[in-house]
Design an enzyme around this catalytic site. Structure first.
Site, PDB file in Angstrom:
ATOM      1  N   GLU A   1       0.855  -1.192   0.000  1.00 39.84           N
ATOM      2  CA  GLU A   1       0.000   0.000   0.000  1.00 39.84           C
ATOM      3  C   GLU A   1       0.891   1.242   0.000  1.00 39.84           C
ATOM      4  O   GLU A   1       1.509   1.574   1.007  1.00 39.84           O
ATOM      5  CB  GLU A   1      -0.897   0.009   1.236  1.00 39.84           C
ATOM      6  CG  GLU A   1      -1.707   1.280   1.420  1.00 39.84           C
ATOM      7  CD  GLU A   1      -2.340   1.384   2.804  1.00 39.84           C
ATOM      8  OE1 GLU A   1      -2.534   2.527   3.268  1.00 39.84           O
ATOM      9  OE2 GLU A   1      -2.625   0.342   3.421  1.00 39.84           O
TER      10      GLU A   1
ATOM     11  N   THR B   1      -4.042   6.331   2.087  1.00 43.30           N
ATOM     12  CA  THR B   1      -4.301   7.732   2.415  1.00 43.30           C
ATOM     13  C   THR B   1      -5.008   8.432   1.257  1.00 43.30           C
ATOM     14  O   THR B   1      -4.663   9.561   0.874  1.00 43.30           O
ATOM     15  CB  THR B   1      -3.006   8.487   2.791  1.00 43.30           C
ATOM     16  OG1 THR B   1      -2.165   7.634   3.571  1.00 43.30           O
ATOM     17  CG2 THR B   1      -3.335   9.705   3.650  1.00 43.30           C
TER      18      THR B   1
ATOM     19  N   LYS C   1     -11.050  -0.708   7.477  1.00 39.55           N
ATOM     20  CA  LYS C   1      -9.784  -0.414   8.136  1.00 39.55           C
ATOM     21  C   LYS C   1     -10.065   0.166   9.522  1.00 39.55           C
ATOM     22  O   LYS C   1     -10.900   1.064   9.665  1.00 39.55           O
ATOM     23  CB  LYS C   1      -8.988   0.583   7.296  1.00 39.55           C
ATOM     24  CG  LYS C   1      -7.702   1.076   7.954  1.00 39.55           C
ATOM     25  CD  LYS C   1      -6.999   2.081   7.047  1.00 39.55           C
ATOM     26  CE  LYS C   1      -5.760   2.656   7.692  1.00 39.55           C
ATOM     27  NZ  LYS C   1      -5.045   3.594   6.821  1.00 39.55           N
TER      28      LYS C   1
END
Length: 219
Positions: free
Chosen positions: A43, A72, A132
């Site tokens: 990621e 993000t 998440k």
């Protein structure tokens, strides 16, 4: 079909490397070190300058060998930029409806940060596959166990506060996978990418050991 393969890779390897770097070149080096250690869920966060360039390069080098995603991601425009660069999954620190729709449009797994049952419910209604939990250190493994009581079908991936010592507790309490950032990539600041590779191997090995232990308990 590709979406299913991505989700399967994340759940079977059980660890996602969260790559935050000062340059796209450093992000690529960190990612390469992780992949060399068998950790092939990457990621690349958009706090990294020109993160899309790093993603595109990693997809070109490791397509089929590793799953490359973007982190993000705060809005649908950034999600689209990441997807066009080749990102195979999108991670956000918070839930954003339009980003969920963008990812669904391209059949890309979307993993938003959710803190409450209400947020989780709304995310699930918009097709989110993995939630998440961030920062994981603010909740702890027991929070996951509590959530799985009324919502046993929820797939949760904590990031932040997960390490080799507490990883087993997170998985035992129902997490589908864990995200590892600084605890994995810190040696890269000193140019010790060999240590990043070693740590990546330790995390992947640890997850396999947890899986085997869990299977024995079920038997």
């Amino acid at each position: 079909m590709k979406k299913i393969k991505v989700l399967h890779n994340i759940s079977s390897v059980g660890v996602v490397a969260v790559i935050r770097a000062d340059t796209p070149e450093a992000a690529v080096k960190m990612s390469e070190a992780c992949i060399a250690g068998g950790l092939n869920n990457i990621e690349v966060t958009f706090t990294t300058p020109h993160a899309d360039q790093a993603i595109a390069e990693l997809v070109s080098k490791f397509g089929g060998q590793a799953v490359i995603g973007a982190g993000t991601v705060l809005d649908p425009l950034t999600a689209r930029i990441a997807i066009l660069a080749g990102a195979e999954f999108i991670v956000s620190p918070s839930f954003e409806e339009e980003t969920a729709k963008m990812c669904n449009l391209y059949s890309i797994p979307y993993m938003p940060g959710c803190m409450t049952l209400s947020e989780m419910k709304e995310a699930l209604k918009l097709g989110v596959d993995v939630l998440k939990l961030f920062p994981g250190s603010a909740f702890g493994p027991d929070f996951v166990k509590a959530v799985k009581g009324p919502m046993p079908h929820v797939n949760i991936m904590p990031t932040g506060g997960v390490d080799l010592d507490n990883m087993e507790q997170w998985i035992a309490n129902g997490c589908i996978a864990v995200g590892i950032g600084g605890n994995l990539t810190a040696p890269a600041k000193d140019g010790r990418y060999d240590l990043v590779t070693k740590l990546a191997d330790q995390y992947v090995t640890k997850f396999r050991e947890i899986q085997r232990s869990s299977e024995k308990i079920k038997i």
